[in-house]
Design a protein around this motif. Structure first.
Motif, PDB file in Angstrom:
ATOM      1  N   GLN A  28       0.892  -1.175   0.055  1.00  0.00           N
ATOM      2  CA  GLN A  28      -0.102   0.058   0.018  1.00  0.00           C
ATOM      3  C   GLN A  28       0.889   1.117   0.061  1.00  0.00           C
ATOM      4  O   GLN A  28       1.671   1.354   0.739  1.00  0.00           O
ATOM      5  CB  GLN A  28      -0.969   0.054   1.214  1.00  0.00           C
ATOM      6  CG  GLN A  28      -1.904   1.171   1.133  1.00  0.00           C
ATOM      7  CD  GLN A  28      -3.004   0.933   2.494  1.00  0.00           C
ATOM      8  OE1 GLN A  28      -2.627   0.467   3.598  1.00  0.00           O
ATOM      9  NE2 GLN A  28      -3.900   1.669   2.164  1.00  0.00           N
ATOM     10  N   THR A  30       2.107   4.939   0.950  1.00  0.00           N
ATOM     11  CA  THR A  30       2.007   5.608   1.837  1.00  0.00           C
ATOM     12  C   THR A  30       2.478   7.230   1.783  1.00  0.00           C
ATOM     13  O   THR A  30       3.263   7.372   0.754  1.00  0.00           O
ATOM     14  CB  THR A  30       3.152   5.190   3.044  1.00  0.00           C
ATOM     15  OG1 THR A  30       4.447   5.205   2.762  1.00  0.00           O
ATOM     16  CG2 THR A  30       2.621   3.829   3.429  1.00  0.00           C
ATOM     17  N   MET A  32       3.984  10.236   3.935  1.00  0.00           N
ATOM     18  CA  MET A  32       4.500  10.647   5.334  1.00  0.00           C
ATOM     19  C   MET A  32       4.165   9.677   6.310  1.00  0.00           C
ATOM     20  O   MET A  32       3.538  10.002   7.374  1.00  0.00           O
ATOM     21  CB  MET A  32       3.853  12.127   5.829  1.00  0.00           C
ATOM     22  CG  MET A  32       4.565  13.123   4.930  1.00  0.00           C
ATOM     23  SD  MET A  32       3.822  14.728   5.196  1.00  0.00           S
ATOM     24  CE  MET A  32       4.549  15.165   6.739  1.00  0.00           C
ATOM     25  N   LEU A  33       4.420   8.266   6.031  1.00  0.00           N
ATOM     26  CA  LEU A  33       4.120   7.313   6.879  1.00  0.00           C
ATOM     27  C   LEU A  33       2.495   7.087   7.173  1.00  0.00           C
ATOM     28  O   LEU A  33       2.150   5.962   7.641  1.00  0.00           O
ATOM     29  CB  LEU A  33       4.727   7.353   8.119  1.00  0.00           C
ATOM     30  CG  LEU A  33       6.143   7.399   8.175  1.00  0.00           C
ATOM     31  CD1 LEU A  33       6.873   7.671   9.578  1.00  0.00           C
ATOM     32  CD2 LEU A  33       6.890   6.298   7.428  1.00  0.00           C
ATOM     33  N   ILE A  34       1.679   7.470   6.367  1.00  0.00           N
ATOM     34  CA  ILE A  34       0.206   7.432   6.435  1.00  0.00           C
ATOM     35  C   ILE A  34      -0.238   6.544   5.284  1.00  0.00           C
ATOM     36  O   ILE A  34      -0.084   7.005   4.043  1.00  0.00           O
ATOM     37  CB  ILE A  34      -0.505   8.650   6.525  1.00  0.00           C
ATOM     38  CG1 ILE A  34      -0.208   9.608   7.770  1.00  0.00           C
ATOM     39  CG2 ILE A  34      -1.957   8.253   6.543  1.00  0.00           C
ATOM     40  CD1 ILE A  34      -0.535  10.822   7.906  1.00  0.00           C
ATOM     41  N   PRO A  35      -0.760   5.459   5.288  1.00  0.00           N
ATOM     42  CA  PRO A  35      -1.432   4.628   4.261  1.00  0.00           C
ATOM     43  C   PRO A  35      -2.385   5.265   3.392  1.00  0.00           C
ATOM     44  O   PRO A  35      -3.379   5.897   3.897  1.00  0.00           O
ATOM     45  CB  PRO A  35      -1.932   3.319   4.941  1.00  0.00           C
ATOM     46  CG  PRO A  35      -1.443   3.324   6.475  1.00  0.00           C
ATOM     47  CD  PRO A  35      -1.185   4.676   6.631  1.00  0.00           C
ATOM     48  N   VAL A  36      -2.232   5.159   2.186  1.00  0.00           N
ATOM     49  CA  VAL A  36      -3.229   5.984   1.233  1.00  0.00           C
ATOM     50  C   VAL A  36      -3.432   5.016   0.011  1.00  0.00           C
ATOM     51  O   VAL A  36      -2.512   4.276  -0.231  1.00  0.00           O
ATOM     52  CB  VAL A  36      -2.591   7.291   0.619  1.00  0.00           C
ATOM     53  CG1 VAL A  36      -2.598   8.353   1.760  1.00  0.00           C
ATOM     54  CG2 VAL A  36      -1.229   7.264   0.084  1.00  0.00           C
TER      55      VAL A  36
END
Length: 70
Positions: A28, A30, A32-36
C-alpha cells in the motif's frame, strides 16, 4: 504469494484444473508514513498470468477441459 494448482481427470474423462491462493502479502502506498490508496496483492499479476497460460495449454490438449478457480 503462494498458490497451488491441481490437474485431475473425472469419471467422464474431462480434465479439471483447480487453483487457489494459499498465502499473500499486500502493498500500500504511503504519504508521510500514512497509508493511502488501495492495498495490492503482491504477485497477483504473476498468478493470473500463470493460471491463464496453464488453462490455455490444458484446453489446447483437451477441448472438453473445465476450468475451476477456487
Amino acid at each position: 504469494m503462494t498458490f497451488h494448482a491441481v490437474v485431475t481427470s473425472d469419471d467422464s474423462a474431462q480434465t479439471l484444473l483447480q487453483t487457489g491462493i494459499d498465502g499473500f502479502r499486500t502493498q500500500q502506498s504511503t504519504f508521510m508514513l500514512i497509508p493511502v490508496g488501495k492495498k495490492r496483492l503482491t504477485g497477483l499479476a504473476t498468478y493470473e498470468a500463470f493460471t491463464t497460460n496453464l488453462r490455455v495449454a490444458l484446453q489446447q490438449n483437451d477441448t472438453a477441459a473445465e476450468v475451476v478457480t477456487r
